[in-house]
Design a protein around this motif. Structure first.
Motif, short mmCIF file in Angstrom:
data_model
loop_
_atom_site.label_atom_id
_atom_site.label_comp_id
_atom_site.label_asym_id
_atom_site.label_seq_id
_atom_site.Cartn_x
_atom_site.Cartn_y
_atom_site.Cartn_z
N LEU A 167 -89.89 -2.67 42.12
CA LEU A 167 -91.35 -2.77 42.09
C LEU A 167 -91.96 -2.68 43.48
O LEU A 167 -93.18 -2.66 43.62
N ASP A 168 -91.12 -2.63 44.51
CA ASP A 168 -91.55 -2.48 45.90
C ASP A 168 -92.51 -3.58 46.34
O ASP A 168 -93.47 -3.33 47.07
N VAL A 190 -92.50 -12.58 35.61
CA VAL A 190 -93.27 -12.11 36.75
C VAL A 190 -94.71 -12.15 36.27
O VAL A 190 -95.02 -11.63 35.20
N PHE A 191 -95.59 -12.79 37.04
CA PHE A 191 -97.00 -12.89 36.64
C PHE A 191 -97.89 -12.67 37.86
O PHE A 191 -97.42 -12.62 38.99
N ASP A 192 -99.18 -12.52 37.61
CA ASP A 192 -100.13 -12.23 38.70
C ASP A 192 -99.65 -11.06 39.55
O ASP A 192 -99.77 -11.08 40.78
N PHE A 193 -99.11 -10.04 38.90
CA PHE A 193 -98.60 -8.86 39.58
C PHE A 193 -99.76 -8.15 40.29
O PHE A 193 -100.70 -7.69 39.66
N ALA A 201 -96.30 -11.04 43.67
CA ALA A 201 -96.34 -11.55 42.29
C ALA A 201 -95.80 -12.97 42.27
O ALA A 201 -95.03 -13.38 43.15
N GLY A 202 -96.21 -13.70 41.24
CA GLY A 202 -95.66 -15.01 40.98
C GLY A 202 -94.41 -14.86 40.13
O GLY A 202 -94.22 -13.86 39.45
N ASP A 205 -96.41 -1.67 30.07
CA ASP A 205 -96.00 -1.54 31.46
C ASP A 205 -96.57 -2.67 32.32
O ASP A 205 -97.72 -3.07 32.16
N ILE A 206 -95.77 -3.15 33.26
CA ILE A 206 -96.20 -4.22 34.15
C ILE A 206 -97.44 -3.82 34.94
O ILE A 206 -98.29 -4.64 35.26
N TYR A 207 -97.60 -2.53 35.23
CA TYR A 207 -98.76 -2.06 35.98
C TYR A 207 -100.03 -2.15 35.14
O TYR A 207 -101.13 -2.22 35.67
N GLU A 208 -99.88 -2.17 33.83
CA GLU A 208 -101.03 -2.29 32.93
C GLU A 208 -101.38 -3.75 32.65
O GLU A 208 -102.55 -4.15 32.73
N VAL A 209 -100.38 -4.57 32.32
CA VAL A 209 -100.65 -5.95 31.89
C VAL A 209 -100.47 -6.97 33.01
O VAL A 209 -100.77 -8.15 32.83
#
Length: 176
Positions: free
Chosen positions: A122-123, A80-83, A90-91, A56-60
């Motif tokens: 992702l709001d 998408v990075f630095d979420f 995010a970047g 999950d994006i919220y984890e990693v």
């Protein structure tokens, strides 16, 4: 309705079958400057990465998607990075692998789809990207999608024996 499908391309999760495509991209020295890479990646490492790409994006704190045409050909990657959940930003980075696909508007379509996904699903409040001042195609792509140049990082990257500047671009979601 949020969708990752456009008129000519769609964005999809990584699959084990993407090993060769990702291996080719990650080991293409001509684009290493985009990701600050200086060493090749083994197929073993990429396979391990693919095995964990379902997290999950919220984890990693990152998400990588394949840009695919409707013939199911992988043509690029969008990240998408630095979420940052707290600050709702995010970047974002994009790469269309073959030059022939870069002039077809696939990057524009993929960037619009992912931006919409980030703001709606992702709001997020804002997206940002870093672009070398010499990368005119990326500057044009991001500016045409509403990203604004907000800063210049002088002598930011060392490439081919010299320092290059990098622009910081930002897109703020004004819907909220």
């Amino acid at each position: 309705m949020v969708t990752l499908k456009g008129e000519h391309i769609y964005l999809r999760a990584l699959e084990p079958e993407d090993l060769e495509f990702i291996h080719t991209i990650e080991n293409d020295e001509t684009i290493w400057e985009l990701s600050s890479t200086v060493t090749p990646y083994s197929k073993f490492l990429i396979k391990e990465y693919l095995e964990h790409s379902h997290k999950d994006i919220y984890e990693v704190k990152q998400l990588r998607l394949i840009i695919s045409d409707y013939n199911d050909n992988a043509i690029g990657l969008i990240d998408v990075f630095d979420f940052d959940v707290k600050n709702r930003r995010a970047g974002i980075g994009i790469l269309i692998h073959n030059t022939k696909d870069r002039v077809k508007g696939h990057g524009k379509e993929a960037l619009a789809l992912l931006s919409n996904y980030c703001f709606t699903h992702l709001d997020l409040h804002q997206l940002y990207c870093n672009i070398s001042e010499t990368n005119e195609a990326s500057i044009k792509l991001f500016e045409n999608q509403g990203f604004n140049k907000i800063g210049l990082k002088k002598d930011w990257n060392f490439q081919n024996g010299k320092y290059t500047n990098e622009y910081l671009y930002q897109l703020i979601n004004n819907v909220h």
